[in-house]
Design a protein around this motif. Structure first.
Motif, PDB file in Angstrom:
ATOM      1  N   ILE A 117      69.562  61.748  33.139  1.00 55.39           N
ATOM      2  CA  ILE A 117      69.947  60.481  33.175  1.00 55.39           C
ATOM      3  C   ILE A 117      69.940  59.643  31.932  1.00 55.39           C
ATOM      4  O   ILE A 117      69.206  59.519  31.102  1.00 55.39           O
ATOM      5  N   ALA A 118      71.389  59.078  31.800  1.00 61.23           N
ATOM      6  CA  ALA A 118      71.465  58.285  30.600  1.00 61.23           C
ATOM      7  C   ALA A 118      72.085  56.925  31.211  1.00 61.23           C
ATOM      8  O   ALA A 118      73.489  56.876  31.522  1.00 61.23           O
ATOM      9  N   LEU A 119      71.314  55.682  31.348  1.00 59.53           N
ATOM     10  CA  LEU A 119      71.581  54.709  31.925  1.00 59.53           C
ATOM     11  C   LEU A 119      70.809  53.656  31.420  1.00 59.53           C
ATOM     12  O   LEU A 119      70.384  52.683  32.373  1.00 59.53           O
ATOM     13  N   GLY A 120      70.200  53.583  30.364  1.00 56.58           N
ATOM     14  CA  GLY A 120      69.506  52.326  29.702  1.00 56.58           C
ATOM     15  C   GLY A 120      68.281  52.171  30.467  1.00 56.58           C
ATOM     16  O   GLY A 120      67.473  53.308  31.081  1.00 56.58           O
ATOM     17  N   PRO A 121      67.744  51.196  30.724  1.00 56.99           N
ATOM     18  CA  PRO A 121      66.570  50.645  31.370  1.00 56.99           C
ATOM     19  C   PRO A 121      66.702  51.250  32.932  1.00 56.99           C
ATOM     20  O   PRO A 121      65.388  51.465  33.422  1.00 56.99           O
ATOM     21  N   THR A 122      67.554  51.292  33.466  1.00 63.20           N
ATOM     22  CA  THR A 122      67.757  51.867  34.953  1.00 63.20           C
ATOM     23  C   THR A 122      67.349  53.402  34.778  1.00 63.20           C
ATOM     24  O   THR A 122      66.640  54.051  35.841  1.00 63.20           O
ATOM     25  N   ALA A 123      67.522  54.203  33.797  1.00 62.23           N
ATOM     26  CA  ALA A 123      66.999  55.581  33.414  1.00 62.23           C
ATOM     27  C   ALA A 123      65.525  55.697  33.633  1.00 62.23           C
ATOM     28  O   ALA A 123      64.929  56.793  34.099  1.00 62.23           O
ATOM     29  N   THR A 124      64.714  54.680  33.052  1.00 61.71           N
ATOM     30  CA  THR A 124      63.395  54.694  32.882  1.00 61.71           C
ATOM     31  C   THR A 124      62.807  54.740  34.328  1.00 61.71           C
ATOM     32  O   THR A 124      61.758  55.434  34.401  1.00 61.71           O
ATOM     33  N   ALA A 125      63.526  53.906  35.128  1.00 55.74           N
ATOM     34  CA  ALA A 125      62.819  53.919  36.482  1.00 55.74           C
ATOM     35  C   ALA A 125      63.241  55.078  37.545  1.00 55.74           C
ATOM     36  O   ALA A 125      62.547  55.524  38.183  1.00 55.74           O
ATOM     37  N   LEU A 126      64.384  55.428  37.286  1.00 51.60           N
ATOM     38  CA  LEU A 126      64.947  56.460  38.148  1.00 51.60           C
ATOM     39  C   LEU A 126      64.414  57.836  37.673  1.00 51.60           C
ATOM     40  O   LEU A 126      64.041  58.597  38.708  1.00 51.60           O
ATOM     41  N   SER A 127      64.130  58.105  36.487  1.00 50.33           N
ATOM     42  CA  SER A 127      63.623  59.392  36.027  1.00 50.33           C
ATOM     43  C   SER A 127      62.174  59.564  36.843  1.00 50.33           C
ATOM     44  O   SER A 127      61.871  60.466  37.385  1.00 50.33           O
ATOM     45  N   PHE A 128      61.218  58.185  36.751  1.00 51.09           N
ATOM     46  CA  PHE A 128      60.184  58.452  37.244  1.00 51.09           C
ATOM     47  C   PHE A 128      60.093  58.569  38.604  1.00 51.09           C
ATOM     48  O   PHE A 128      59.356  59.331  39.296  1.00 51.09           O
ATOM     49  N   ASP A 129      61.011  57.768  39.517  1.00 52.80           N
ATOM     50  CA  ASP A 129      60.975  57.874  40.972  1.00 52.80           C
ATOM     51  C   ASP A 129      61.382  59.363  41.345  1.00 52.80           C
ATOM     52  O   ASP A 129      61.043  59.786  42.383  1.00 52.80           O
ATOM     53  N   LEU A 130      62.505  59.927  40.603  1.00 53.80           N
ATOM     54  CA  LEU A 130      62.878  61.377  41.068  1.00 53.80           C
ATOM     55  C   LEU A 130      61.627  62.333  40.826  1.00 53.80           C
ATOM     56  O   LEU A 130      61.543  63.243  41.582  1.00 53.80           O
ATOM     57  N   ALA A 131      61.016  62.114  39.745  1.00 54.31           N
ATOM     58  CA  ALA A 131      59.881  62.923  39.458  1.00 54.31           C
ATOM     59  C   ALA A 131      58.846  62.739  40.647  1.00 54.31           C
ATOM     60  O   ALA A 131      58.038  63.981  40.752  1.00 54.31           O
ATOM     61  N   GLN A 132      58.489  61.764  41.358  1.00 57.30           N
ATOM     62  CA  GLN A 132      57.518  61.175  42.310  1.00 57.30           C
ATOM     63  C   GLN A 132      58.140  62.198  43.515  1.00 57.30           C
ATOM     64  O   GLN A 132      57.330  62.493  44.547  1.00 57.30           O
ATOM     65  N   LYS A 133      59.558  62.729  43.505  1.00 56.00           N
ATOM     66  CA  LYS A 133      60.058  63.222  44.733  1.00 56.00           C
ATOM     67  C   LYS A 133      60.114  64.978  44.529  1.00 56.00           C
ATOM     68  O   LYS A 133      60.520  65.432  45.281  1.00 56.00           O
ATOM     69  N   GLY A 134      59.615  65.316  43.371  1.00 54.38           N
ATOM     70  CA  GLY A 134      59.471  66.843  42.811  1.00 54.38           C
ATOM     71  C   GLY A 134      60.712  67.437  42.131  1.00 54.38           C
ATOM     72  O   GLY A 134      60.758  68.592  41.979  1.00 54.38           O
ATOM     73  N   TYR A 135      61.445  66.331  41.679  1.00 52.96           N
ATOM     74  CA  TYR A 135      62.525  66.778  40.740  1.00 52.96           C
ATOM     75  C   TYR A 135      61.892  66.727  39.184  1.00 52.96           C
ATOM     76  O   TYR A 135      61.044  65.958  38.890  1.00 52.96           O
ATOM     77  N   GLN A 136      62.545  67.460  38.160  1.00 47.66           N
ATOM     78  CA  GLN A 136      62.385  67.167  36.864  1.00 47.66           C
ATOM     79  C   GLN A 136      63.526  66.472  36.476  1.00 47.66           C
ATOM     80  O   GLN A 136      64.609  67.013  36.353  1.00 47.66           O
ATOM     81  N   ALA A 137      63.159  65.433  36.228  1.00 48.70           N
ATOM     82  CA  ALA A 137      63.943  64.273  36.001  1.00 48.70           C
ATOM     83  C   ALA A 137      63.843  63.883  34.596  1.00 48.70           C
ATOM     84  O   ALA A 137      62.521  63.342  34.111  1.00 48.70           O
ATOM     85  N   ILE A 138      64.792  63.759  33.573  1.00 48.03           N
ATOM     86  CA  ILE A 138      64.480  63.416  32.104  1.00 48.03           C
ATOM     87  C   ILE A 138      65.527  62.319  31.692  1.00 48.03           C
ATOM     88  O   ILE A 138      66.659  62.445  31.948  1.00 48.03           O
ATOM     89  N   ASP A 139      65.086  61.194  31.288  1.00 43.61           N
ATOM     90  CA  ASP A 139      65.778  60.032  30.863  1.00 43.61           C
ATOM     91  C   ASP A 139      66.146  60.297  29.425  1.00 43.61           C
ATOM     92  O   ASP A 139      65.478  60.633  28.484  1.00 43.61           O
ATOM     93  N   ILE A 140      67.185  61.022  29.498  1.00 42.01           N
ATOM     94  CA  ILE A 140      67.887  61.630  28.123  1.00 42.01           C
ATOM     95  C   ILE A 140      68.538  60.653  27.077  1.00 42.01           C
ATOM     96  O   ILE A 140      68.925  61.186  25.949  1.00 42.01           O
ATOM     97  N   GLY A 141      68.963  59.287  27.580  1.00 45.51           N
ATOM     98  CA  GLY A 141      69.306  58.175  26.548  1.00 45.51           C
ATOM     99  C   GLY A 141      70.191  58.460  25.691  1.00 45.51           C
ATOM    100  O   GLY A 141      71.288  59.064  25.976  1.00 45.51           O
ATOM    101  N   ASN A 142      70.202  58.217  24.287  1.00 49.93           N
ATOM    102  CA  ASN A 142      71.156  58.330  23.298  1.00 49.93           C
ATOM    103  C   ASN A 142      71.403  59.809  22.926  1.00 49.93           C
ATOM    104  O   ASN A 142      72.211  59.803  21.683  1.00 49.93           O
ATOM    105  N   VAL A 143      70.962  60.709  23.385  1.00 55.50           N
ATOM    106  CA  VAL A 143      70.969  61.966  22.873  1.00 55.50           C
ATOM    107  C   VAL A 143      72.247  62.729  22.516  1.00 55.50           C
ATOM    108  O   VAL A 143      72.573  62.959  21.150  1.00 55.50           O
ATOM    109  N   ASP A 144      73.203  62.457  23.079  1.00 59.39           N
ATOM    110  CA  ASP A 144      74.835  62.758  22.899  1.00 59.39           C
ATOM    111  C   ASP A 144      75.265  62.199  21.726  1.00 59.39           C
ATOM    112  O   ASP A 144      75.905  62.801  20.779  1.00 59.39           O
ATOM    113  N   ILE A 145      75.119  60.744  21.326  1.00 56.95           N
ATOM    114  CA  ILE A 145      75.625  60.111  20.368  1.00 56.95           C
ATOM    115  C   ILE A 145      74.928  60.409  18.910  1.00 56.95           C
ATOM    116  O   ILE A 145      75.543  60.770  18.033  1.00 56.95           O
TER     117      ILE A 145
END
Length: 300
Positions: free
Chosen positions: A226-254
């Protein structure tokens, strides 16, 4: 964006940065920093245990502590409350990352050191109440392994290790419109399959429920990046609680684009949203059939 971060106050901000950075030794003596793992330890943990990670950077802390509108995410009290909860979370399946300035200033170039000294002095005395100081945090700068450093010889190995996270995996990438992670480079070449959900370029939290529900339609075998600024902070956490491996990947591509170019400064990348570079928020259209075929949904 908040007026005090506009061009009018550039000189004042510069003076404030010098003053606050001078307070850094006193600040960390009075308020010892939290326990934070290194970038290498963080990457190893994610690869070994298939951990998720929810990351905080300087932008998230300014958003949280100063209720600051960021260029790509206006302040939302609900998102701020979610971030406060995540910082103290005890869920072992989702790591919580704090930025490099809370781990070490070693090998950061001069301007990066000054930035983090001033950030810690300004933010940390107020931030402490939202942290669990008995908790071990991980390093959110795992995605920023090139631009901030004086000696960049380690960057290549860090990028190799980052790519191991998605090696031989099916990947669902949730990114802001015009971010275009991996387009034109080999960042995701080791993934078995890459699918994309395109989210709003700005203020993605307004579509949070739609993005969350769209993610839940996918197999838990998929790695979600997930690369969505602060939204990724929350979304990665909530998806992890549902059993997904979710990574807030941020600025890695740039960061990877700058690494490939051997860039000496934060330059604009053509065709990609480059929030930290001059002119980088004005993004050109591209023609890329592979990229278009990877898009499975647009929630914008």
């Amino acid at each position: 964006m908040n007026l005090r971060y506009g061009a009018l106050f550039k000189g004042v901000r510069k003076l404030a940065k010098y003053f606050l950075s001078s307070l850094y030794p006193v600040t960390i003596r009075i308020f010892p920093l939290p326990k934070v793992k290194s970038i290498e330890e963080t990457l190893d943990k994610i690869i070994r245990d298939k951990s998720s990670i929810s990351r905080f950077g300087d932008g998230e802390f300014l958003y949280l502590m100063d209720k600051l509108n960021l260029p790509f995410q206006k302040y939302d009290a609900n998102l701020a409350e979610r971030m406060k909860m995540i910082l103290k979370s005890k869920h072992s399946n989702c790591l919580v990352g704090l930025p490099i300035g809370y781990y070490s200033l070693e090998n950061l170039h001069k301007e990066s050191k000054r930035t983090w000294k001033s950030q810690v002095s300004w933010i940390y005395p107020r931030l402490r109440k939202y942290l669990d100081l008995n908790k071990t945090y991980y390093n959110s700068s795992m995605t920023r392994v090139y631009a901030p450093y004086e000696d960049k010889t380690y960057s290549k190995e860090y990028f190799k290790k980052l790519m191991k996270i998605w090696e031989s995996r099916e990947v669902l990438l949730i990114e802001g419109e015009k971010s275009r992670l991996g387009v034109g480079n080999n960042l995701f070449s080791k993934a078995v399959k890459l699918e994309r959900i395109i989210a709003p370029m700005h203020h993605a939290f307004e579509r949070y429920e739609d993005l969350f529900n769209a993610s839940l339609k996918h197999s838990k075998d998929k790695l979600i990046l997930i690369a969505l600024g602060p939204t990724a902070t929350a979304l990665s956490f909530d998806l992890a609680q549902k059993g997904y491996q979710a990574i807030d990947i941020g600025n890695v591509d740039i960061e990877y684009e700058w690494f490939l170019r051997g860039a000496k400064s934060k330059v604009k990348i053509q065709g990609k949203y480059t929030s930290e570079a001059i002119g980088g928020r004005d993004v050109e259209e591209i023609v890329d059939e592979k990229y278009e075929n990877e898009i499975i949904a647009r929630i914008i």
